[in-house]
Design a protein around this motif. Structure first.
Motif, PDB file in Angstrom:
ATOM      1  N   TRP A  42      27.641  50.238  50.192  1.00 40.70           N
ATOM      2  CA  TRP A  42      26.654  49.083  49.783  1.00 40.70           C
ATOM      3  C   TRP A  42      27.398  48.108  49.769  1.00 40.70           C
ATOM      4  N   ILE A  43      28.953  47.663  49.095  1.00 42.44           N
ATOM      5  CA  ILE A  43      29.725  46.320  49.005  1.00 42.44           C
ATOM      6  C   ILE A  43      29.607  45.574  50.410  1.00 42.44           C
ATOM      7  N   GLY A  44      29.533  46.550  51.270  1.00 40.00           N
ATOM      8  CA  GLY A  44      29.644  45.808  52.529  1.00 40.00           C
ATOM      9  C   GLY A  44      28.398  45.230  53.211  1.00 40.00           C
ATOM     10  N   SER A  45      27.220  45.311  52.145  1.00 42.23           N
ATOM     11  CA  SER A  45      25.960  44.871  52.507  1.00 42.23           C
ATOM     12  C   SER A  45      25.923  43.192  52.321  1.00 42.23           C
ATOM     13  N   ARG A  46      26.243  43.362  50.116  1.00 41.70           N
ATOM     14  CA  ARG A  46      26.960  42.259  49.517  1.00 41.70           C
ATOM     15  C   ARG A  46      27.272  41.048  50.571  1.00 41.70           C
ATOM     16  N   LEU A  47      28.504  41.419  51.359  1.00 40.99           N
ATOM     17  CA  LEU A  47      29.312  39.951  51.500  1.00 40.99           C
ATOM     18  C   LEU A  47      28.493  39.345  52.288  1.00 40.99           C
ATOM     19  N   ARG A  48      27.167  39.480  52.631  1.00 41.07           N
ATOM     20  CA  ARG A  48      26.314  38.485  53.632  1.00 41.07           C
ATOM     21  C   ARG A  48      25.584  37.312  52.448  1.00 41.07           C
ATOM     22  N   ARG A  49      25.890  37.884  50.949  1.00 38.75           N
ATOM     23  CA  ARG A  49      25.584  37.187  50.274  1.00 38.75           C
ATOM     24  C   ARG A  49      26.203  36.198  49.056  1.00 38.75           C
ATOM     25  N   PRO A  50      26.147  34.991  48.424  1.00 39.92           N
ATOM     26  CA  PRO A  50      26.867  34.136  47.831  1.00 39.92           C
ATOM     27  C   PRO A  50      27.998  35.190  47.037  1.00 39.92           C
ATOM     28  N   GLY A  51      26.717  35.229  45.973  1.00 37.68           N
ATOM     29  CA  GLY A  51      27.597  35.728  44.994  1.00 37.68           C
ATOM     30  C   GLY A  51      28.633  37.337  45.305  1.00 37.68           C
ATOM     31  N   GLN A  52      29.343  37.199  44.321  1.00 34.86           N
ATOM     32  CA  GLN A  52      30.231  38.845  44.601  1.00 34.86           C
ATOM     33  C   GLN A  52      30.813  39.188  43.765  1.00 34.86           C
ATOM     34  N   SER A  53      30.400  38.898  42.313  1.00 34.60           N
ATOM     35  CA  SER A  53      30.357  38.929  41.411  1.00 34.60           C
ATOM     36  C   SER A  53      30.329  40.564  41.078  1.00 34.60           C
ATOM     37  N   LEU A  54      29.208  41.799  41.473  1.00 30.88           N
ATOM     38  CA  LEU A  54      29.147  42.412  41.761  1.00 30.88           C
ATOM     39  C   LEU A  54      29.315  42.904  42.590  1.00 30.88           C
ATOM     40  N   LEU A  55      30.084  42.397  43.661  1.00 35.37           N
ATOM     41  CA  LEU A  55      31.249  43.282  44.671  1.00 35.37           C
ATOM     42  C   LEU A  55      32.405  43.675  43.861  1.00 35.37           C
ATOM     43  N   ARG A  56      32.702  42.956  43.446  1.00 37.58           N
ATOM     44  CA  ARG A  56      34.013  42.543  42.829  1.00 37.58           C
ATOM     45  C   ARG A  56      34.365  44.307  41.538  1.00 37.58           C
ATOM     46  N   VAL A  57      33.242  44.233  40.954  1.00 38.60           N
ATOM     47  CA  VAL A  57      32.593  45.339  39.636  1.00 38.60           C
ATOM     48  C   VAL A  57      32.694  46.882  40.659  1.00 38.60           C
ATOM     49  N   GLY A  58      31.473  46.871  41.812  1.00 38.70           N
ATOM     50  CA  GLY A  58      30.976  47.170  42.297  1.00 38.70           C
ATOM     51  C   GLY A  58      32.886  48.084  42.996  1.00 38.70           C
ATOM     52  N   LEU A  59      33.654  47.515  43.565  1.00 36.75           N
ATOM     53  CA  LEU A  59      34.946  47.962  43.713  1.00 36.75           C
ATOM     54  C   LEU A  59      35.816  48.712  42.879  1.00 36.75           C
ATOM     55  N   ALA A  60      36.002  48.215  41.721  1.00 39.88           N
ATOM     56  CA  ALA A  60      36.526  48.292  40.267  1.00 39.88           C
ATOM     57  C   ALA A  60      36.584  49.611  40.196  1.00 39.88           C
ATOM     58  N   ILE A  61      34.828  49.666  40.671  1.00 38.63           N
ATOM     59  CA  ILE A  61      34.317  51.580  39.793  1.00 38.63           C
ATOM     60  C   ILE A  61      34.487  52.117  40.763  1.00 38.63           C
ATOM     61  N   SER A  62      34.167  51.921  41.972  1.00 41.37           N
ATOM     62  CA  SER A  62      34.914  52.829  43.396  1.00 41.37           C
ATOM     63  C   SER A  62      36.763  53.745  43.295  1.00 41.37           C
ATOM     64  N   MET A  63      37.446  52.149  42.419  1.00 39.88           N
ATOM     65  CA  MET A  63      38.365  53.046  42.766  1.00 39.88           C
ATOM     66  C   MET A  63      38.872  54.218  41.305  1.00 39.88           C
ATOM     67  N   LEU A  64      38.016  53.156  40.484  1.00 39.20           N
ATOM     68  CA  LEU A  64      38.325  54.086  38.966  1.00 39.20           C
ATOM     69  C   LEU A  64      37.850  55.653  39.526  1.00 39.20           C
TER      70      LEU A  64
END
Length: 848
Positions: free
Chosen positions: A730-752
């Protein structure tokens, strides 16, 4: 991304007869300039790193040769007291280890690193800093490893390190640990080089150089890289398991607790016998390149040779039991291994007959030069080694000759004849490529005849010594055995080989003058691209290839390339750059900006070497500091990758405009990560084999289903794994959008979630009372879980790096290489985790 001018991509608009603007070549020289002074160690050009690599590999060849002379001197006469048995054990262990691990494979990787980019018409390999890191890690680690012999800490269990003799009960000193951690680390360096070479061969070929037009040496190195990727993980797993047993008491090879020493032999020889062909195939590729130049005749049977190379690589993996005929393996298994041992001679014979046909079809005989002498010597010696190879493939004969000097003779006829003779032919053949002066043909003939005669005088009598009953690895023998005369002859031959190497070194000192701005040129009138005029940056312009021997078939190619009339005649972005082409048709796709010299790869290599070596000596705090330094330097060197702002398409010549970056499956980094995933899969495959092998040999130590963790725990772990992978997608689709705060949160949750899933699995096993020292089954469980933990730690590191790049604005829909690389390894790790859970729970319940 496809080029915007397909007609130009096929070359109808090339070469350009108009003169190029002034200053372009000077700009290339400035951009590709070699660092001076202390910064010379930061060099990353393939020409410089490759030359260092070749020189270091030859240093280890000389050192291993000195050890061999000491052993032969000890064995020259019966009851010799020159060297005691303890030192002798260290000498033959170090000799075999250095020759196999520090010379043979690194030497062929070094030659490939030096000449392949020019042979492919490329500026450089796609990951020059990885090449530099791989070299310095190998050089520093290898030299420190060799110096252990002066401190009495050299390994003494044989270069094959069979347990239980190398287990802590029989080898409590650090000697074995130094071999296990040192060689495991050096193999990782070799795998890094293989990934670099495979990606370079597939993605950096000159436009028009389709797979059917690649030089044979490129095909060979592609197969070589694939074999390294599949075979070397087995020895990495083997060394890791034995070190875990020695350090933590995990009984993988202790029979009393369900382990089996034969597990080591299976893992080691799954690597060890393919390595014979990993060493031989590059030598054969060199022969296939040299014979056409020496005869002026195109190589006969090009496609058959390619098929033979691929078939040899495939069949070689069926030969590991060839070394285990005397271990009590069932007869049916032995028959398959014996058949494969004989079948592999067929593709080897195809290559040999193709070489002979090429020589026979020459229109006129050229004067017999030194490279051709070494090739003729290779024919004679390797064929003899092949014949004795067929003999030891016959099980009844092997049971008689096993562990005698007959095997020593066979081994050296195959390896020395199949690799060293072609390598010396390559030195004399390609010396004009790196030097402003050619090597002496007169001294080369002295080198050849001393080496050829010395080799046969040294090793041919060993066939008779072995048939007379002399066992391997003995440091002395009684006069009554009757072996004295044969051993004296072998020792005289060994000193003749040493004399040949001294003549070669004298020739190098007298005539080799490396010069990246002016070499001796195409003195052999060869037809392949490495003989184009070149400098630090490779050819002045990247040519369009229309045949397998472009210099023979394309009129004025060298002049047009030197005049800049082909692709990439300048530095369009004012940075080092190389052209990335499609994997099959070699069509221009995008321009790759290459990093220049820098300290991070060098310091990271020192940190990595320090981590493994200090860990050997139980200096855990210093080892941890070196490991952290290595991680920091890798972070720093990768931070600059893909760092520049997005650029418009650039003109590479011929009316073709290509992008300066690329993402997705067209990216070279995507290909490299896929190859890395193959390495990880090979490691997991070897670990799975070890787990299942121990089940087949000692099923009594496996627990009943009631002792396994509750079924809910692996289900929850699997759910967490899958969810982490889904969030990353899901994060990959967010890279096309200017805001990436959800991307960073989602990646942190994935690592956990990923870490929690593997932590829950480890907790469940621990709660059942299972301890890794209890049995081979318990050790296998924790080894599989530990491997998953290692991959998870790597992904956490990569995830943090990706988040950091996002915070600094270096992650976008176009500049997303770090995210794509993380996602590829992430999805693989999740898939491996699911298979591991099925192995540890589903299969364990069925087996229990």
């Amino acid at each position: 991304m496809k080029p915007n001018n397909a007609i130009a991509a096929h070359g109808q608009a090339l070469p350009n007869p108009l003169p190029r603007p002034e200053g372009e070549e000077e700009q290339l020289r400035r951009v590709w300039r070699r660092p001076r002074g202390w910064r010379a160690v930061t060099v990353v050009n393939n020409t410089h790193v490759g030359l260092l690599y070749v020189g270091t590999a030859m240093l280890f060849f000389l050192l291993a040769g000195v050890l061999a002379l000491l052993m032969r001197t000890q064995l020259a006469v019966p009851d010799n007291g020159l060297i005691g048995h303890e030192l002798y054990n260290q000498l033959f262990t170090m000799h075999g280890t250095v020759m196999m691990f520090l010379f043979a494979v690194p030497a062929v990787e070094a030659v490939a690193m030096l000449i392949l980019p020019n042979m492919l018409g490329a500026r450089d390999l796609p990951f020059p800093r990885l090449s530099a890191y791989s070299y310095w890690a190998y050089a520093v680690g290898g030299i420190v490893f060799f110096c252990s012999i002066f401190a009495g800490l050299a390994p003494d269990g044989g270069w094959f390190m069979y347990p239980p003799l190398t287990s802590s009960a029989y080898s409590p000193a650090l000697n074995a640990d130094l071999w296990l951690l040192g060689i495991g680390f050096i193999e990782i360096s070799a795998i890094a080089g293989a990934i670099e070479l495979a990606t370079g061969i597939l993605r950096t070929r000159a436009p028009g150089m389709t797979l059917d037009r690649m030089p044979i040496f490129a095909w060979v190195m592609l197969v070589f890289s694939g074999m390294v990727i599949v075979a070397f993980p087995a020895v990495i797993v083997a060394t890791a398991l034995l070190e875990l047993e020695r350090a933590f008491g995990m009984p993988f090879f202790i029979a009393e607790k369900g382990g089996d020493p034969l597990l080591w032999q299976h893992l080691f020889w799954f690597f060890g016998h393919p390595e014979v062909y990993i060493i031989f195939l590059p030598g054969a590729g060199m022969v296939s390149m040299i014979i056409p130049a020496m005869t002026g005749q195109r190589l006969v049977g090009y496609r058959l040779i390619v098929l033979a190379v691929v078939a040899t690589g495939f069949l070689s993996f069926g030969l590991w039991v060839h070394h285990m005929f005397a271990t009590g393996i069932p007869r049916l298994s032995l028959s398959f291994a014996s058949a494969a041992s004989m079948a592999v001679s067929v593709p080897t014979g195809i290559q040999l007959f193709a070489w002979l046909a090429t020589i026979a079809s020459a229109r006129r005989l050229r004067p017999l030069k030194t490279p051709m002498l070494f090739i003729l010597g290779f024919f004679f010696i390797f064929v003899l080694g092949g014949l004795t190879g067929v003999m030891v493939a016959v099980i009844p004969f092997d049971l008689q000759a096993h562990d005698t000097y007959f095997i020593v003779a066979h081994l050296h006829y195959v390896l020395f004849g199949g690799m060293v003779f072609p390598l010396f032919a390559a030195f004399y053949y390609w010396a004009p490529f790196v030097s402003s002066r050619v090597l002496s043909d007169r001294l080369g003939r002295w080198t050849f005849w001393l080496m050829f005669l010395g080799f046969n005088i040294s090793f041919f009598p060993m066939h008779f010594t072995g048939l007379a009953g002399m066992p391997r690895r003995v440091y002395t023998y009684a006069d009554s055995s009757g072996w004295g005369a044969f051993n004296m002859i072998s020792t005289v031959g060994a000193y003749m080989i040493a004399a040949s190497v001294l003549v070669f070194l004298f020739d190098l000192a007298r005539n080799l003058r490396p010069d990246n701005n002016k070499n001796a040129g195409n003195v052999w009138q060869a037809g392949t691209l490495e003989w184009l005029p070149s400098c630090n940056f490779g050819p002045r312009s990247v040519p369009l290839v229309t045949s397998r021997e472009p210099l023979w078939d394309q009129a004025n190619l060298a002049e047009d390339v030197k005049a800049g009339r082909y692709y990439l005649p300048n530095a369009p972005t004012r940075q080092r750059s190389s052209l990335i082409t499609s994997a099959i048709e070699a069509r221009p796709e995008y321009l790759l900006e290459l990093p220049g010299p820098g300290w991070p790869p060098f310091v990271a290599a020192l940190g990595t070497a320090g981590f493994f070596l200090l860990l050997t000596f139980k200096m855990h705090a210093l080892a941890a500091a070196c490991g952290l330094l290595a991680l920091a330097m890798i972070w720093r060197w990768l931070w600059d990758a893909d760092a520049r702002p997005e650029r418009p398409h650039v003109n590479i010549g011929g009316g073709i405009y290509v992008p300066v970056s690329c993402r997705g499956s067209a990216s070279h980094s995507w290909w490299a990560m896929i190859i890395l995933v193959m390495v990880c899969g090979s490691i997991f495959g070897a670990m799975t084999f070890a787990y299942l092998f121990l089940w087949t040999t000692s099923p009594q130590v496996w627990p009943e289903a009631a002792r396994l963790p509750p079924a809910a725990l692996p289900i929850i772990s699997a759910f967490l794994f899958v969810c982490s992978s889904a969030i990353l997608a899901w994060i990959g689709s967010r890279l096309r959008r200017p805001g990436q705060s959800l991307l960073r949160v989602g990646l942190a949750i994935s690592m956990l979630m990923l870490a929690a899933g593997i932590g829950l699995e480890a907790y469940g096993q621990w709660q059942t009372g299972l301890r890794p020292q209890d049995s081979a089954y318990a050790a296998g469980v924790y080894a599989v879980v530990g491997l998953q933990c290692v991959l998870t730690a790597v992904l956490v590191y990569m995830g943090m790096f990706t988040i950091a790049r996002s915070l600094c604005g270096r992650l976008s829909a176009v500049r997303r290489a770090c995210y794509d690389s993380t996602a590829i390894l992430w999805h693989y790790t999740v898939a491996q985790g699911l298979v591991a859970l099925g192995l540890l729970h589903g299969f364990a319940r069925l087996a229990g």
